[in-house]
Design a protein around this motif. Structure first.
Motif, PDB file in Angstrom:
ATOM      1  N   LYS A 238       0.835  -1.198   0.000  1.00 18.58           N
ATOM      2  CA  LYS A 238       0.000   0.000   0.000  1.00 18.58           C
ATOM      3  C   LYS A 238       0.874   1.254   0.000  1.00 18.58           C
ATOM      4  N   THR A 239       0.424   2.282  -0.679  1.00 19.33           N
ATOM      5  CA  THR A 239       1.095   3.573  -0.661  1.00 19.33           C
ATOM      6  C   THR A 239       0.542   4.380   0.514  1.00 19.33           C
ATOM      7  N   LEU A 240       1.042   5.600   0.668  1.00 20.52           N
ATOM      8  CA  LEU A 240       0.621   6.413   1.805  1.00 20.52           C
ATOM      9  C   LEU A 240      -0.869   6.726   1.780  1.00 20.52           C
ATOM     10  N   ASN A 241      -1.503   6.659   0.610  1.00 22.51           N
ATOM     11  CA  ASN A 241      -2.950   6.900   0.551  1.00 22.51           C
ATOM     12  C   ASN A 241      -3.744   5.610   0.750  1.00 22.51           C
ATOM     13  N   SER A 242      -3.029   4.554   1.184  1.00 24.83           N
ATOM     14  CA  SER A 242      -3.643   3.263   1.537  1.00 24.83           C
ATOM     15  C   SER A 242      -4.247   2.516   0.363  1.00 24.83           C
ATOM     16  N   HIS A 243      -3.827   2.858  -0.852  1.00 26.12           N
ATOM     17  CA  HIS A 243      -4.305   2.137  -2.027  1.00 26.12           C
ATOM     18  C   HIS A 243      -3.279   1.098  -2.456  1.00 26.12           C
ATOM     19  N   ASP A 244      -3.766  -0.082  -2.818  1.00 25.73           N
ATOM     20  CA  ASP A 244      -2.876  -1.080  -3.409  1.00 25.73           C
ATOM     21  C   ASP A 244      -2.462  -0.604  -4.799  1.00 25.73           C
ATOM     22  N   VAL A 245      -1.279  -1.002  -5.219  1.00 28.40           N
ATOM     23  CA  VAL A 245      -0.780  -0.568  -6.520  1.00 28.40           C
ATOM     24  C   VAL A 245      -0.333  -1.767  -7.342  1.00 28.40           C
ATOM     25  N   ASP A 246      -0.450  -1.642  -8.662  1.00 32.47           N
ATOM     26  CA  ASP A 246       0.036  -2.680  -9.566  1.00 32.47           C
ATOM     27  C   ASP A 246       1.475  -2.427  -9.981  1.00 32.47           C
ATOM     28  N   ASP A 247       1.893  -1.155  -9.974  1.00 30.58           N
ATOM     29  CA  ASP A 247       3.247  -0.797 -10.380  1.00 30.58           C
ATOM     30  C   ASP A 247       4.194  -0.792  -9.183  1.00 30.58           C
ATOM     31  N   LEU A 248       5.370  -1.354  -9.388  1.00 32.07           N
ATOM     32  CA  LEU A 248       6.387  -1.380  -8.343  1.00 32.07           C
ATOM     33  C   LEU A 248       6.722   0.041  -7.915  1.00 32.07           C
ATOM     34  N   GLN A 249       6.684   0.279  -6.603  1.00 31.09           N
ATOM     35  CA  GLN A 249       7.014   1.585  -6.049  1.00 31.09           C
ATOM     36  C   GLN A 249       8.368   1.518  -5.362  1.00 31.09           C
ATOM     37  N   VAL A 250       9.160   2.583  -5.500  1.00 34.17           N
ATOM     38  CA  VAL A 250      10.471   2.629  -4.872  1.00 34.17           C
ATOM     39  C   VAL A 250      10.622   3.947  -4.137  1.00 34.17           C
ATOM     40  N   VAL A 251      11.305   3.907  -3.014  1.00 29.80           N
ATOM     41  CA  VAL A 251      11.531   5.119  -2.242  1.00 29.80           C
ATOM     42  C   VAL A 251      12.968   5.122  -1.731  1.00 29.80           C
ATOM     43  N   ASN A 252      13.636   6.273  -1.815  1.00 27.25           N
ATOM     44  CA  ASN A 252      14.945   6.446  -1.207  1.00 27.25           C
ATOM     45  C   ASN A 252      14.754   6.772   0.261  1.00 27.25           C
ATOM     46  N   VAL A 253      15.561   6.161   1.090  1.00 25.78           N
ATOM     47  CA  VAL A 253      15.390   6.325   2.536  1.00 25.78           C
ATOM     48  C   VAL A 253      16.729   6.512   3.214  1.00 25.78           C
ATOM     49  N   SER A 254      16.667   7.072   4.378  1.00 31.40           N
ATOM     50  CA  SER A 254      17.847   7.134   5.220  1.00 31.40           C
ATOM     51  C   SER A 254      17.453   6.749   6.652  1.00 31.40           C
ATOM     52  N   ILE A 255      17.382   5.536   6.911  1.00 30.97           N
ATOM     53  CA  ILE A 255      17.767   4.288   6.270  1.00 30.97           C
ATOM     54  C   ILE A 255      16.536   3.425   6.071  1.00 30.97           C
ATOM     55  N   ILE A 256      15.433   3.803   6.676  1.00 26.44           N
ATOM     56  CA  ILE A 256      14.259   2.932   6.689  1.00 26.44           C
ATOM     57  C   ILE A 256      13.142   3.507   5.833  1.00 26.44           C
ATOM     58  N   ASN A 257      12.278   2.623   5.365  1.00 26.56           N
ATOM     59  CA  ASN A 257      11.279   2.971   4.372  1.00 26.56           C
ATOM     60  C   ASN A 257       9.871   2.643   4.826  1.00 26.56           C
ATOM     61  N   PRO A 258       8.868   3.442   4.415  1.00 29.05           N
ATOM     62  CA  PRO A 258       7.499   3.158   4.828  1.00 29.05           C
ATOM     63  C   PRO A 258       6.660   2.406   3.813  1.00 29.05           C
ATOM     64  N   LYS A 259       7.185   2.105   2.614  1.00 28.64           N
ATOM     65  CA  LYS A 259       6.319   1.533   1.575  1.00 28.64           C
ATOM     66  C   LYS A 259       6.615   0.090   1.237  1.00 28.64           C
ATOM     67  N   GLY A 260       7.742  -0.454   1.589  1.00 26.08           N
ATOM     68  CA  GLY A 260       8.132  -1.769   1.097  1.00 26.08           C
ATOM     69  C   GLY A 260       7.254  -2.891   1.604  1.00 26.08           C
ATOM     70  N   ASP A 261       7.072  -3.916   0.767  1.00 27.42           N
ATOM     71  CA  ASP A 261       6.364  -5.115   1.203  1.00 27.42           C
ATOM     72  C   ASP A 261       7.211  -5.884   2.195  1.00 27.42           C
ATOM     73  N   SER A 262       6.529  -6.689   3.040  1.00 28.54           N
ATOM     74  CA  SER A 262       7.258  -7.691   3.790  1.00 28.54           C
ATOM     75  C   SER A 262       8.006  -8.571   2.803  1.00 28.54           C
ATOM     76  N   GLY A 263       9.243  -8.915   3.160  1.00 33.35           N
ATOM     77  CA  GLY A 263      10.029  -9.792   2.301  1.00 33.35           C
ATOM     78  C   GLY A 263      10.888  -9.080   1.298  1.00 33.35           C
ATOM     79  N   GLY A 264      10.580  -7.820   1.000  1.00 34.27           N
ATOM     80  CA  GLY A 264      11.376  -7.072   0.034  1.00 34.27           C
ATOM     81  C   GLY A 264      12.728  -6.686   0.609  1.00 34.27           C
ATOM     82  N   PRO A 265      13.679  -6.300  -0.261  1.00 38.74           N
ATOM     83  CA  PRO A 265      15.026  -5.993   0.212  1.00 38.74           C
ATOM     84  C   PRO A 265      15.239  -4.530   0.568  1.00 38.74           C
ATOM     85  N   LEU A 266      16.042  -4.300   1.605  1.00 36.34           N
ATOM     86  CA  LEU A 266      16.639  -2.993   1.847  1.00 36.34           C
ATOM     87  C   LEU A 266      17.945  -2.995   1.078  1.00 36.34           C
ATOM     88  N   VAL A 267      18.069  -2.106   0.098  1.00 35.30           N
ATOM     89  CA  VAL A 267      19.213  -2.117  -0.815  1.00 35.30           C
ATOM     90  C   VAL A 267      20.113  -0.918  -0.541  1.00 35.30           C
TER      91      VAL A 267
END
Length: 213
Positions: A135-164
């Protein structure tokens, strides 16, 4: 319990550019519903979170940033191997390996991602990234992969996804407070992949990737 516990700071989140993050996979149900994120470390091995096993993933989608894209490819999961010390999310060891029923052909669309060295040094305010179809910040599911730059933690990633960080998968998205990432004073928690390299190598290189669900 080997975790990366870091406060997040949202910088920006957008649709992932084409030909980026080609190691990302979507763990899916038999009926094609997205369940968790994951990432390819070998043509036939995916890393994800152990707690995703509770959702009983049946197959992965690879080769497309869009869950309904024309280039997507579905491959069945042959077996699942959770870390033997995993008990429940929040108690650590939240990492799982998936053996695919066939090898994914690596090309200009699908690639693997390297794992870190047995030690990692994340600098203060180091910019890393996390991606997912959650889900994005507006709580909608998305079909397109979303990416966010973070320092160091992210609010959008799925469980299981990588911190790169620096082109390497250094963490696996594990958990946050009440599955809500929008807390300014609470950390998100990632499994520290560097601490599990001996286990990963033992399971993958010695053919021990058997179902332990």
């Amino acid at each position: 319990m080997f975790c990366l516990v870091l406060l997040f700071e949202i910088i920006n989140g957008n649709k992932a550019p084409e030909n980026s993050m080609q190691y990302m996979v979507s763990l899916q149900s038999k009926f094609g519903f997205h369940l968790c994120g994951g990432f390819l470390i070998r043509e036939d091995v995916v890393v994800t979170a152990a707690h995703c096993d509770e959702l009983e993933p049946y197959q992965i989608l690879v080769g497309s940033h869009n869950l309904k894209g024309s280039n997507r490819r579905l491959i069945k999961i042959q077996s699942r191997c959770k870390h033997p010390d995993y008990k429940t999310v929040g108690l650590g060891n939240d990492i799982m390996l998936l053996k695919l029923s066939e090898k994914v052909p690596l090309n200009n669309i699908i690639k693997t991602i390297p794992l870190p060295k047995p030690w990692i040094y994340l600098k203060d305010n180091q910019i890393c990234s996390v991606a997912g179809w959650g889900k994005t910040l507006n709580s909608h599911d998305v079909d397109d992969l979303q990416v966010v730059n973070v320092s160091i933690i992210n609010p959008k990633g799925d469980s299981g996804g990588p911190l790169v960080c620096d082109g390497k998968a250094v963490g696996v998205v594990s958990f946050n407070r009440n599955a809500n990432c929008n807390y300014p004073d609470a950390p998100n928690v990632y499994t520290d992949i560097s601490k599990y390299l001996p286990w990963i190598n033992n399971v993958t290189e010695r053919g021990k990737l058997l179902s332990q669900s």
